[in-house]
Design a protein around this motif. Structure first.
Motif, short mmCIF file in Angstrom:
data_model
loop_
_atom_site.label_atom_id
_atom_site.label_comp_id
_atom_site.label_asym_id
_atom_site.label_seq_id
_atom_site.Cartn_x
_atom_site.Cartn_y
_atom_site.Cartn_z
N GLU A 1 0.83 -1.20 0.00
CA GLU A 1 0.00 0.00 0.00
C GLU A 1 0.87 1.25 0.00
OE1 GLU A 1 -2.86 0.13 3.12
OE2 GLU A 1 -3.94 1.84 2.27
N GLY A 2 1.94 1.23 0.79
CA GLY A 2 2.85 2.38 0.82
C GLY A 2 3.52 2.61 -0.51
N ALA B 1 0.98 4.16 -3.01
CA ALA B 1 0.74 5.58 -2.69
C ALA B 1 1.96 6.42 -3.06
CB ALA B 1 0.42 5.73 -1.22
N THR C 1 -0.10 5.83 4.58
CA THR C 1 -0.92 4.62 4.45
C THR C 1 -0.87 3.74 5.70
OG1 THR C 1 0.87 3.31 3.46
CG2 THR C 1 -0.52 4.59 1.96
N ALA D 1 -5.80 4.47 -5.12
CA ALA D 1 -4.39 4.81 -4.96
C ALA D 1 -4.14 6.27 -5.28
CB ALA D 1 -3.54 3.92 -5.87
N ALA E 1 -5.64 8.31 -2.27
CA ALA E 1 -4.86 8.14 -1.05
C ALA E 1 -3.47 8.74 -1.18
CB ALA E 1 -4.76 6.66 -0.70
N ALA F 1 -2.34 11.89 1.21
CA ALA F 1 -1.33 11.61 2.22
C ALA F 1 -0.21 12.65 2.20
CB ALA F 1 -0.74 10.22 2.01
N SER G 1 -6.01 6.24 3.08
CA SER G 1 -5.85 4.79 3.13
C SER G 1 -6.43 4.16 1.87
CB SER G 1 -6.53 4.20 4.36
OG SER G 1 -6.58 2.78 4.28
N MET G 2 -5.57 3.63 1.02
CA MET G 2 -6.02 2.97 -0.20
C MET G 2 -6.95 1.81 0.14
SD MET G 2 -3.66 1.04 -3.03
CE MET G 2 -4.38 -0.09 -4.22
N THR G 3 -6.58 1.02 1.13
CA THR G 3 -7.39 -0.12 1.53
C THR G 3 -8.75 0.33 2.05
OG1 THR G 3 -5.40 -1.38 2.10
CG2 THR G 3 -7.50 -2.16 3.01
#
Length: 229
Positions: free
Chosen positions: A96-97, A100, A121, A165, A168, A172, A187-189
């Motif tokens: 995820e990081g 992003a 994230t 993505a 987020a 961020a 937060s993408m999730t």
């Protein structure tokens, strides 16, 4: 040139797969894998990390890692670089990081902002929160938002991985706390769990110095259909 990204993992397959995923969302960003040992086993390789860092170039490099010893390997590699100042390690979940960070780099963010996008994230439990944040609820409720907006999704696929993505990653990097339909906008999730299809109205609330910019950022993406049909 954009900021480049290096992925350090104990597994060559994980590093390669994560890079392949992120490259789909950031085609102009140099993203390099440094996974596994030199002889193909599970572990990390100082030589692989150094080679990736030397190849990266660009306007700085952000390094993402999977486990603690990968961090140690990355830190050791920095000691061998002639100019380590432009290389930043991000404390962020690897996949995820990475996504992003890649989206932020694709958008032209500098190296500090790209690292911040990755670290954003980690989720609200690991981030400083503004006054009014209610622990355990995942939203700011007792303080009135500084800016709000309601935007209807017009792209056919709705809030799937790539739009999530983009949202987020951009949020961020801003000095703002943002919720979208009650979940953390960075937060993408979290955004993907909304299951928001075409026609869904996204209610955006933002707090902080960049609150207005954050809401405008989401508006511009949504109204453009995230560049999709």
């Amino acid at each position: 040139m954009t900021v480049s990204i290096v992925v350090v993992s104990h597994s060559e397959k994980i590093a390669d797969g994560a890079v392949e995923l992120a490259a789909q969302m950031a085609p102009d960003v140099v993203i390099l894998p440094a996974g596994g040992t030199d002889d193909g086993r599970i572990g990390t390789s100082l030589g692989k990390v150094l080679a990736a860092l030397e190849q990266a170039g660009g306007e700085g490099t952000v390094v993402l890692t999977d486990l603690g010893s990968a961090v140690m390997t990355a830190e050791s590699a920095l000691e061998f670089l002639e100019s380590p100042a432009g290389v930043l390690l991000a404390d962020a979940p690897l996949v995820e990081g990475l996504v992003a960070a890649a989206v932020a780099a694709q958008g032209g963010a500098d190296v500090q902002a790209v690292r911040q996008a990755a670290e954003g994230t980690r989720g609200p439990g690991n981030q400083p929160q503004p006054a009014g944040w209610e622990a355990g609820r995942g939203s700011v409720s007792s303080a009135a938002p500084d800016c709000t907006g309601d935007f209807e999704l017009v792209n056919q696929a709705g809030m799937h991985a790539r739009p999530a993505a983009k949202v987020a990653g951009g949020l961020a990097s801003l000095d703002a706390e943002v919720t979208i339909n009650g979940v953390d906008g960075a937060s993408m999730t979290g955004l993907m769990t909304l299951g928001a299809g075409k026609g869904t109205v996204l209610h955006v609330e933002a707090w902080g110095a960049d609150a207005e910019r954050a809401v405008e950022y989401v508006r511009s993406l949504v109204e453009a259909g995230f560049g999709e049909p």
